[in-house]
Design a protein around this motif. Structure first.
Motif, PDB file in Angstrom:
ATOM      1  N   UNK A  78      40.678  58.162   9.760  1.00 24.95           N
ATOM      2  CA  UNK A  78      41.497  57.975   8.558  1.00 24.95           C
ATOM      3  C   UNK A  78      42.981  58.125   8.883  1.00 24.95           C
ATOM      4  N   UNK A  79      43.290  59.119   9.727  1.00 27.53           N
ATOM      5  CA  UNK A  79      44.697  59.391  10.036  1.00 27.53           C
ATOM      6  C   UNK A  79      45.376  58.201  10.706  1.00 27.53           C
ATOM      7  N   UNK A  80      44.641  57.524  11.583  1.00 22.97           N
ATOM      8  CA  UNK A  80      45.319  56.405  12.280  1.00 22.97           C
ATOM      9  C   UNK A  80      44.767  55.019  11.915  1.00 22.97           C
ATOM     10  N   UNK A  81      44.172  54.914  10.735  1.00 23.94           N
ATOM     11  CA  UNK A  81      43.642  53.611  10.299  1.00 23.94           C
ATOM     12  C   UNK A  81      44.690  52.497  10.360  1.00 23.94           C
TER      13      UNK A  81
ATOM     14  N   UNK B 290      45.298  51.504  13.901  1.00 18.66           N
ATOM     15  CA  UNK B 290      44.120  50.825  14.491  1.00 18.66           C
ATOM     16  C   UNK B 290      44.015  49.399  13.966  1.00 18.66           C
ATOM     17  N   UNK B 291      44.193  49.258  12.654  1.00 19.64           N
ATOM     18  CA  UNK B 291      44.077  47.920  12.059  1.00 19.64           C
ATOM     19  C   UNK B 291      45.181  47.005  12.563  1.00 19.64           C
ATOM     20  N   UNK B 292      46.379  47.570  12.660  1.00 21.37           N
ATOM     21  CA  UNK B 292      47.508  46.756  13.109  1.00 21.37           C
ATOM     22  C   UNK B 292      47.292  46.245  14.539  1.00 21.37           C
ATOM     23  N   UNK B 293      46.763  47.120  15.382  1.00 19.12           N
ATOM     24  CA  UNK B 293      46.582  46.741  16.794  1.00 19.12           C
ATOM     25  C   UNK B 293      45.231  46.060  17.039  1.00 19.12           C
ATOM     26  N   UNK B 294      44.290  46.303  16.145  1.00 22.61           N
ATOM     27  CA  UNK B 294      42.941  45.735  16.328  1.00 22.61           C
ATOM     28  C   UNK B 294      42.132  46.487  17.375  1.00 22.61           C
ATOM     29  N   UNK B 295      42.306  47.831  17.384  1.00 23.06           N
ATOM     30  CA  UNK B 295      41.650  48.643  18.424  1.00 23.06           C
ATOM     31  C   UNK B 295      40.831  49.785  17.810  1.00 23.06           C
ATOM     32  N   UNK B 296      40.077  50.482  18.656  1.00 24.81           N
ATOM     33  CA  UNK B 296      39.284  51.630  18.194  1.00 24.81           C
ATOM     34  C   UNK B 296      40.130  52.898  18.092  1.00 24.81           C
ATOM     35  N   UNK B 297      41.114  53.046  18.973  1.00 20.18           N
ATOM     36  CA  UNK B 297      41.964  54.238  18.950  1.00 20.18           C
ATOM     37  C   UNK B 297      43.427  53.782  18.995  1.00 20.18           C
ATOM     38  N   UNK B 298      44.237  54.324  18.059  1.00 22.81           N
ATOM     39  CA  UNK B 298      45.640  53.855  18.010  1.00 22.81           C
ATOM     40  C   UNK B 298      46.493  54.546  19.080  1.00 22.81           C
ATOM     41  N   UNK B 299      46.064  54.352  20.323  1.00 25.43           N
ATOM     42  CA  UNK B 299      46.804  54.893  21.480  1.00 25.43           C
ATOM     43  C   UNK B 299      47.319  53.698  22.282  1.00 25.43           C
ATOM     44  N   UNK B 300      48.636  53.579  22.359  1.00 28.36           N
ATOM     45  CA  UNK B 300      49.197  52.483  23.148  1.00 28.36           C
ATOM     46  C   UNK B 300      49.512  52.993  24.549  1.00 28.36           C
TER      47      UNK B 300
ATOM     48  N   UNK C  41      52.893  61.245   9.639  1.00 29.10           N
ATOM     49  CA  UNK C  41      52.991  59.885   9.121  1.00 29.10           C
ATOM     50  C   UNK C  41      52.984  58.785  10.168  1.00 29.10           C
ATOM     51  N   UNK C  42      52.858  59.152  11.441  1.00 28.25           N
ATOM     52  CA  UNK C  42      52.815  58.104  12.479  1.00 28.25           C
ATOM     53  C   UNK C  42      51.511  57.315  12.363  1.00 28.25           C
ATOM     54  N   UNK C  43      51.566  56.061  12.799  1.00 23.31           N
ATOM     55  CA  UNK C  43      50.369  55.211  12.770  1.00 23.31           C
ATOM     56  C   UNK C  43      49.568  55.347  14.064  1.00 23.31           C
ATOM     57  N   UNK C  44      50.189  55.933  15.071  1.00 23.76           N
ATOM     58  CA  UNK C  44      49.539  56.079  16.371  1.00 23.76           C
ATOM     59  C   UNK C  44      50.577  56.565  17.367  1.00 23.76           C
ATOM     60  N   UNK C  45      50.172  56.708  18.619  1.00 21.25           N
ATOM     61  CA  UNK C  45      51.100  57.213  19.633  1.00 21.25           C
ATOM     62  C   UNK C  45      51.076  56.339  20.886  1.00 21.25           C
ATOM     63  N   UNK C  46      52.216  56.307  21.562  1.00 25.73           N
ATOM     64  CA  UNK C  46      52.313  55.570  22.833  1.00 25.73           C
ATOM     65  C   UNK C  46      52.547  56.555  23.975  1.00 25.73           C
ATOM     66  N   UNK C  47      51.744  56.417  25.019  1.00 21.47           N
ATOM     67  CA  UNK C  47      51.881  57.282  26.203  1.00 21.47           C
ATOM     68  C   UNK C  47      52.092  56.409  27.431  1.00 21.47           C
TER      69      UNK C  47
END
Ligand SMILES: Cc1cc2nc3c(=O)[nH]c(=O)nc-3n(C[C@H](O)[C@H](O)[C@H](O)COP(=O)(O)O)c2cc1C
Length: 349
Positions: free
Chosen positions: A10-13, A16-26, A196-202
């Protein structure tokens, strides 16, 4: 009963939807490192790999995209440097190869590039170093933003991730915002998602993966390094600005200091004009990232690394890194909510 997994989902829906992935980790694009092997490994593990196009020609980029597509059927993106002289041709290559997401890096992107990407139905992601710029980029039509703090490896801005997120996240609701810089564990990902972030980039955490083509000597240097070893390129004199890059302190850094001293002396003695000295300073690091990453010359090359290098302790598969991050993220959610709701024990891992 809500599981930690469901809460994380729910937190990173949005991300995930924006990227089309299972985990919003870039997997942040890293020049020389983020090529087909690492990019496909990140996407195959459920994250979002990004090809670093660096100084590639449109033809080389086209080949890299095709080779990556051969290794994964999951979405991945392409990072383009806005200063590249053939930026529009690189965009053409992305469009022709059906790339879905492009990250524009290296300065304010030209409106023409954003428009061209949008004409081709490519989602545009841009870095925003301040709130005013975030708003400006949204007006220009970007689809998502990355805010990257100065803890990150590579070219950096002056502000830390912890401050940037407070400046930007509460005020941007129009597009997904991803956070980067200094993230090495899942607990940190949760804290940014909760803000409020949509995901994180590492970036740094992926350099020592088994799929990364970085030279074994470079991987060893990463594993040995502490957070404090990842320093900002030193600048000796305000008259001679240095582009801020975070990398591991080595022989080249020390030589860079001496080189600046030498040039400053020449200018002060009027043996060289300021412009020429400035150009020499800018050219000092030319080709040095490849030297470190591909050739493994960790003394004379540039070992770009973020402060999270201190959290890299071994070579491990990309899948393992992502699973570790997910476990830590879920554990953080579980602990917090379990304490809050221990009476009815509504949460489970
Ligand atoms: C070796 C290296 C090369 C990088 N090259 C690029 C690049 O070409 N383009 C870009 O947008 N960011 C680049 N970055 C930044 C990463 O994409 C990412 O945003 C950053 O590493 C995230 O912070 P972290 O290092 O703390 O995880 C680079 C970072 C590293 C460590």
């Amino acid at each position: 009963m809500k599981s930690a997994e469901k809460l994380l989902d729910e937190l990173w829906t949005t991300g995930k939807d924006f990227l089309g992935v299972r985990h919003a980790i870039l997997g942040g694009a890293m020049t020389w490192v983020s090529e087909r092997n690492l990019v496909s490994a990140i996407s195959n593990a459920g994250g979002f790999g990004i090809i670093a196009s660096g100084a590639m020609s449109p033809e080389l980029l086209r080949t890299e995209i095709q080779k990556t597509q051969a290794l994964t059927s999951y979405p991945f993106g392409v990072n383009l440097i806005t200063l590249h002289p053939n930026l529009l041709e690189l965009i053409d290559a992305c469009a022709q190869e059906n790339v879905t997401h492009v990250v524009l890096a290296g300065g304010l992107p030209p409106a023409q590039a954003i428009a061209k990407l949008k004409e081709n139905d490519i989602k545009v992601i841009c870095f925003s170093p301040a709130l005013v710029l975030a708003k400006k980029l949204i007006k220009l039509g970007v689809d998502a933003l990355i805010i990257e703090g100065m803890e990150a490896g590579g070219h950096i801005g002056p502000v830390s991730t912890s401050v940037l997120v407070q400046e930007i996240l509460p005020h941007i609701k129009e597009v997904p915002v991803f956070v980067a810089g200094g993230i090495g564990r899942g607990e940190a990902i949760i804290s940014y998602l909760e803000m409020g972030a949509a995901g994180c980039q590492l970036g740094t955490r992926f350099v020592c993966t088994t799929e990364s083509i970085a030279h074994p000597r470079l991987k060893k240097a990463f594993i040995r390094a502490q957070a404090r070893d990842a320093i900002i390129s030193p600048q000796l004199d305000v008259r001679f600005p240095v582009i801020p890059v975070r990398s591991l302190l080595n022989k080249a850094t020390k030589e860079f200091i001496n080189y600046q001293k030498e040039l400053i002396g020449k200018v002060d003695r009027q043996e060289m004009d300021l412009k020429e000295a400035q150009l020499n300073i800018e050219h000092f690091w030319a080709g040095s990232l490849r030297r470190a990453i591909i050739e493994g010359d960790i003394e004379n090359g540039s070992i770009m690394a973020g402060q999270s290098v201190g959290l890299v302790s071994k070579e491990q598969s990309t899948q393992e890194v992502i699973e570790e991050l997910l476990t830590q993220a879920k554990q953080a959610l579980f602990s917090r909510f379990f304490i809050e709701q221990s009476d009815d024990k509504r949460l489970s891992l």
